[in-house]
Design an enzyme around this catalytic site. Structure first.
Site, short mmCIF file in Angstrom:
data_model
loop_
_atom_site.label_atom_id
_atom_site.label_comp_id
_atom_site.label_asym_id
_atom_site.label_seq_id
_atom_site.Cartn_x
_atom_site.Cartn_y
_atom_site.Cartn_z
N GLY A 119 0.74 -1.23 0.03
CA GLY A 119 0.16 0.16 0.01
C GLY A 119 0.76 1.49 -0.05
N SER A 120 0.30 2.29 -0.76
CA SER A 120 1.17 3.56 -0.52
C SER A 120 0.92 4.04 0.79
CB SER A 120 0.62 4.39 -1.57
OG SER A 120 0.83 4.06 -2.95
N GLY A 121 1.61 5.02 0.98
CA GLY A 121 1.81 5.84 2.31
C GLY A 121 2.77 5.48 3.04
N HIS A 122 3.74 4.60 2.99
CA HIS A 122 4.99 4.16 3.50
C HIS A 122 6.26 4.81 2.96
CE1 HIS A 122 1.97 1.78 5.45
NE2 HIS A 122 1.92 0.89 4.53
N LYS B 61 5.97 -8.10 2.62
CA LYS B 61 5.62 -8.02 3.96
C LYS B 61 4.32 -8.84 4.37
CE LYS B 61 5.17 -3.53 3.59
NZ LYS B 61 4.84 -3.56 2.08
N ASP C 157 -1.14 -8.45 1.10
CA ASP C 157 0.03 -8.83 0.33
C ASP C 157 0.32 -10.19 0.00
OD1 ASP C 157 0.12 -5.90 0.85
OD2 ASP C 157 1.96 -6.01 1.62
N HIS D 76 0.20 1.02 9.78
CA HIS D 76 -0.97 1.11 9.40
C HIS D 76 -1.95 1.98 10.35
CE1 HIS D 76 0.02 -2.09 6.87
NE2 HIS D 76 0.20 -1.40 5.71
#
Length: 331
Positions: A53-56, A104, A109, A218
């Site tokens: 996921g984006s945001g990391h 991960k 995922d 998250h």
């Protein structure tokens, strides 16, 4: 919510446009949302793919380049990429020596990378997978069966990326990846929640005088919540669980003090100073270290500690050249 965005639904697409404009070392497939090396690796070498996921950021797109990943798949905010994205990336980067998926340990995922690997195998691509599950905070969490995959992912991508760059074969690269994954441990904490743009409000409520110990990337709950303490006390609460989980004495150690996205670098240095003192007192020999934002949680104020019980080969590969947006040395 105050953020530099155009519209909450377009953040990932707009960020990928900006990444492509800012980094000449990558090219972006905007349709499939995959970041590739602008100059592909030579044929006959193992390719490495990761994603999530984006945001990391900078994980994972910021680690595409010489000495690290060949491609990274960008999911929506905190959401796994789709099997189609991963399949497209896998077939694109395969140079005949096979592809390693670095995953991960989050349910989406794991499932989607597994489906992509099956599709790639049907297309004649040899695919192996390594799972990172290094978070000592909890055994099972909101989005996982087993431990969450966090900071060791960064160290693994660097070390294994160097091995693939050298031309090591798929079985050897996978064995190394599994060795890194087995010897890395992480623990994180938060002073604030993060705010997902589409939600428009903090993911969870954390009072001004409280901190969360063992938080996930998250915003998943940690071990417990307690009053904010000094940097020295927070460092102790990160170091002790990690050292209790694995013996880090008698081997060279790579340490990463990672920011969660909203903590100033000066505070991360304060934290690393406290962590370094505790590790030295415990007889842990830190040979290499990183301090900064490498696997973040949007605008969360907080930090995490990752330790890797390394060996001479891992240290050699760590020191090998790397040219990515997120890591760069040796050239």
């Amino acid at each position: 919510m105050k953020k530099f965005i155009n519209h909450p639904d377009g953040v990932v697409a707009d960020a990928l446009k900006g990444l492509a404009a800012s980094d000449a070392g990558v090219r972006v497939d905007h349709e499939n949302r995959v970041i590739y090396r602008a100059q592909p690796k030579a044929a006959g070498k193992v390719a490495l793919i990761s994603g999530g996921g984006s945001g990391h950021e900078p994980l994972h797109g910021g680690f595409v380049g010489l000495g690290m990943l060949d491609a990274a798949c960008a999911g929506e905010m905190f959401t796994s990429p789709t099997p189609d994205q991963m399949f497209a990336a896998t077939t694109e980067v395969d140079g005949g020596a096979g592809v390693l998926h670095i995953v991960k340990n989050y349910t989406g995922d794991v499932m989607n990378f597994e489906m992509a690997a099956e599709l790639a195998a049907d297309a004649g691509v040899a695919v192996d997978t390594v799972l990172v599950a290094d978070d000592v905070a909890v055994e099972d969490s909101t989005w996982t069966a087993g431990r969450r995959g966090v900071g060791t992912t960064v160290l693994l991508e660097k070390i294994v990326g160097a091995a693939a760059e050298e031309g090591q074969d798929l079985a050897t690269v996978k064995a190394l990846a599994e060795r890194v994954a087995a010897n890395g441990r992480s623990m994180g904490m938060a002073l604030t929640s993060c705010t997902v743009p589409a939600a428009g409000k903090p993911t969870f409520d954390l009072p001004e005088d409280q901190m969360e110990i063992g938080i996930g990337i998250h915003g998943e709950p940690g071990r417990h919540r307690e009053p904010i303490a000094s940097a020295k006390e927070i460092a102790r609460q990160l170091v002790e669980p990690v050292l209790a989980d694995l013996d880090f004495t008698g081997a060279p150690v790579i340490a990463m003090l990672n920011g969660m996205g909203g903590t100033p670098l000066i505070e991360l240095y304060v934290m690393y100073g406290e962590v370094a003192e505790l590790l030295e007192a415990a007889g842990v020999a830190v040979e290499r270290n990183l301090v900064g934002n490498y696997i973040t949680s949007l605008d969360m104020a907080g930090c995490s500690l990752t330790l890797l019980r390394a060996d001479d080969e891992m240290i050699r590969l760590w020191d090998s050249p790397v040219v990515t947006a997120g890591l760069r040395w040796g050239l």
